[in-house]
Design a protein around this motif. Structure first.
Motif, PDB file in Angstrom:
ATOM      1  N   ASP A   5       9.769  18.187  -7.203  1.00 59.80           N
ATOM      2  CA  ASP A   5       9.682  17.378  -5.998  1.00 59.80           C
ATOM      3  C   ASP A   5      10.101  15.990  -6.452  1.00 59.80           C
ATOM      4  OD1 ASP A   5       8.844  15.531  -4.064  1.00 59.80           O
ATOM      5  OD2 ASP A   5       7.264  16.864  -3.349  1.00 59.80           O
ATOM      6  N   ILE A   6      11.266  15.520  -6.015  1.00 59.28           N
ATOM      7  CA  ILE A   6      11.813  14.279  -6.559  1.00 59.28           C
ATOM      8  C   ILE A   6      10.937  13.068  -6.254  1.00 59.28           C
ATOM      9  CG2 ILE A   6      14.182  15.109  -6.511  1.00 59.28           C
ATOM     10  CD1 ILE A   6      14.617  13.365  -4.033  1.00 59.28           C
ATOM     11  N   HIS A   7       9.901  13.246  -5.446  1.00 56.97           N
ATOM     12  CA  HIS A   7       9.017  12.131  -5.139  1.00 56.97           C
ATOM     13  C   HIS A   7       7.866  12.010  -6.136  1.00 56.97           C
ATOM     14  CE1 HIS A   7      11.145  11.379  -1.458  1.00 56.97           C
ATOM     15  NE2 HIS A   7      10.974  12.626  -1.086  1.00 56.97           N
ATOM     16  N   HIS A   8       7.412  13.146  -6.700  1.00 62.65           N
ATOM     17  CA  HIS A   8       6.207  12.983  -7.523  1.00 62.65           C
ATOM     18  C   HIS A   8       5.882  14.094  -8.520  1.00 62.65           C
ATOM     19  CE1 HIS A   8       4.073  15.943  -5.077  1.00 62.65           C
ATOM     20  NE2 HIS A   8       4.559  15.332  -4.010  1.00 62.65           N
ATOM     21  N   SER A  52      -1.091  -1.883  -3.170  1.00 62.00           N
ATOM     22  CA  SER A  52      -0.202  -1.893  -2.009  1.00 62.00           C
ATOM     23  C   SER A  52       1.073  -2.642  -2.368  1.00 62.00           C
ATOM     24  CB  SER A  52      -0.886  -2.567  -0.816  1.00 62.00           C
ATOM     25  OG  SER A  52      -1.209  -3.917  -1.119  1.00 62.00           O
ATOM     26  N   GLY A  53       2.078  -2.520  -1.494  1.00 61.51           N
ATOM     27  CA  GLY A  53       3.324  -3.238  -1.704  1.00 61.51           C
ATOM     28  C   GLY A  53       4.151  -2.707  -2.857  1.00 61.51           C
ATOM     29  N   TYR A  54       4.082  -1.394  -3.114  1.00 65.96           N
ATOM     30  CA  TYR A  54       4.883  -0.815  -4.190  1.00 65.96           C
ATOM     31  C   TYR A  54       5.304   0.599  -3.830  1.00 65.96           C
ATOM     32  CZ  TYR A  54       0.862   2.002  -5.752  1.00 65.96           C
ATOM     33  OH  TYR A  54      -0.170   2.902  -5.828  1.00 65.96           O
ATOM     34  N   ARG A  76      -0.162   7.868  -6.177  1.00 72.00           N
ATOM     35  CA  ARG A  76      -0.792   6.574  -5.919  1.00 72.00           C
ATOM     36  C   ARG A  76      -2.306   6.744  -5.870  1.00 72.00           C
ATOM     37  NH1 ARG A  76       2.927   3.105  -2.582  1.00 72.00           N
ATOM     38  NH2 ARG A  76       1.023   2.111  -1.848  1.00 72.00           N
ATOM     39  N   VAL A  77      -3.018   5.790  -6.457  1.00 70.25           N
ATOM     40  CA  VAL A  77      -4.484   5.812  -6.361  1.00 70.25           C
ATOM     41  C   VAL A  77      -5.039   4.474  -5.878  1.00 70.25           C
ATOM     42  CG1 VAL A  77      -4.795   7.602  -8.098  1.00 70.25           C
ATOM     43  CG2 VAL A  77      -4.731   5.217  -8.817  1.00 70.25           C
ATOM     44  N   THR A  80      -0.137  -5.537  -6.617  1.00 74.50           N
ATOM     45  CA  THR A  80      -0.778  -4.725  -7.651  1.00 74.50           C
ATOM     46  C   THR A  80      -0.575  -3.248  -7.357  1.00 74.50           C
ATOM     47  OG1 THR A  80      -2.475  -6.395  -8.086  1.00 74.50           O
ATOM     48  CG2 THR A  80      -2.973  -4.134  -8.755  1.00 74.50           C
ATOM     49  N   PHE A  81      -0.189  -2.497  -8.372  1.00 68.95           N
ATOM     50  CA  PHE A  81      -0.078  -1.048  -8.208  1.00 68.95           C
ATOM     51  C   PHE A  81      -1.073  -0.335  -9.111  1.00 68.95           C
ATOM     52  CE2 PHE A  81       2.989  -1.862 -11.655  1.00 68.95           C
ATOM     53  CZ  PHE A  81       2.635  -0.891 -12.587  1.00 68.95           C
ATOM     54  N   LYS A  82      -1.546   0.812  -8.641  1.00 65.96           N
ATOM     55  CA  LYS A  82      -2.438   1.679  -9.410  1.00 65.96           C
ATOM     56  C   LYS A  82      -1.975   3.113  -9.186  1.00 65.96           C
ATOM     57  CE  LYS A  82      -6.438  -1.386  -8.904  1.00 65.96           C
ATOM     58  NZ  LYS A  82      -7.841  -1.526  -8.417  1.00 65.96           N
TER      59      LYS A  82
END
Length: 341
Positions: A185-188, A114-116, A110-111, A216-218
């Motif tokens: 790492d299954i997260h990232h 929010s809300g994702y 994530r950079v 919005t995601f970045k």
């Protein structure tokens, strides 16, 4: 019925903007379960250096990222953005292979926004979505159709930018990918490393961004290659991807008069094609979009595309809830590459 149909067609043809040649009135809405025709981006990196006893060596890497569409799940009330990536790397001296590639890496982070949430592995079968070549493991990769397009783009970008070839064609590569990894790492993140350096290497993987309505995601997607150039060095390709999820469910998208006419005619023709997936046209942010409505009992065909587990499919069947799917959606992408000295 024939008169009504003729009237609707006549009304639809009155406005030149209603239907275009690429979106005819009668068009089978067959949705390819391995959909791989979305928006894609490529970026490459290269390093030219001198190696004793060999001379000038060129090592290059290219990554191709493709957006595979966005789906909306009425149960979770989330928009799910689907992506995949294929990276190729090779090393050459005067068109001769040089074995100096030691490791390939993938990561997503994530950079901003929010809300994702980022789902690097949305299913329990992680090996199916992490593939590599070369490998000595048994072949069980199941996404050849999806990977073929971006394999072609990545190999072409490698030749165009670094001026070097790859050992396999795109078709040979996806036919040789093996479901395997060295570390994950299954997260990232994931890594693929070879005991002894290789001259050509590739990996494929996929991920999802799950966003709340209107959020919005970045994120940053990064591909790295570690190679031997005297000492070990890294070259990196990064994609910064940003998008904003629709602020309402697809069923609430605004429909113009032309959209309503188009949808009315489509419903008449839907009964003709048994292979069709129901769809409708609407407007989102001032642009026309096509929304597929995948019935619950058809979801198993699209499990790979949508990252659905058997439990999720059964839940939709039990509740008789479809999933909405939009093949193309606007987003902002910036790509960078560099070599770490």
């Amino acid at each position: 019925m024939k008169r009504l149909l003729a009237l609707l067609v006549g009304l639809l043809m009155l406005g030149a903007t209603v239907v275009t040649a690429t979106n005819p009135i009668i068009k089978p809405s067959y949705l390819d379960p391995g959909y791989g025709g979305g928006t894609h981006w490529e970026k490459s990196a290269k390093d030219i250096y001198f190696q004793p006893y060999l001379g000038e060596i060129t090592t290059g890497m290219s990554a191709s990222v493709e957006f595979r569409g966005v789906s909306y799940d009425p149960i979770d009330k989330l928009y799910e953005f689907h992506y995949h990536i294929l990276t190729v790397a090779s090393s050459r001296h005067e068109n001769n292979a040089v074995r100096n590639i030691k490791r390939l890496e993938f990561s997503i982070s994530r950079v901003g926004g929010s809300g994702y949430s980022i789902y690097f592995d949305p299913t329990t079968d992680i090996t199916r979505q992490l593939a590599v070549w070369p490998s000595n493991y048994a072949r069980d990769f199941k996404e050849d159709n999806a990977a073929l397009g971006i394999a072609s783009f990545a190999i072409s970008a490698l030749a165009d930018y670094a001026g070097i070839g790859f050992a396999l064609s795109a078709m040979q590569l996806v036919g040789s990918l093996i479901s395997a990894y060295t570390d994950v790492d299954i997260h990232h993140s994931a890594k693929w490393e070879w005991t002894y350096p290789v001259s050509d290497a590739s990996y494929y993987t996929r991920w999802e961004i799950n966003a709340d309505l209107g959020q919005t995601f970045k994120c940053k997607v990064q591909s790295r290659a570690m190679y031997l150039a005297g000492a070990y060095k890294y070259m990196t390709v990064s994609f910064y991807i940003s998008a904003t999820a629709p602020s309402s469910p697809p069923a609430n998208f605004r429909q113009t008069l032309s959209d309503k006419l188009y949808n009315a005619i489509y419903k008449i023709f839907l009964t003709i094609s048994r292979d069709s997936v129901p769809k409708f046209r609407a407007h989102l942010n001032g642009k026309a979009v096509t929304v597929y409505v995948i019935p619950p009992r058809e979801l198993s065909k699209y499990a790979d595309l949508l990252g659905l587990s058997e439990q999720e499919i059964q839940q939709h069947i039990n509740l008789n809830v479809p999933i909405y799917y939009i093949p193309n959606y606007p987003m902002e992408v910036h790509a960078y590459s560099y070599v770490e000295q």
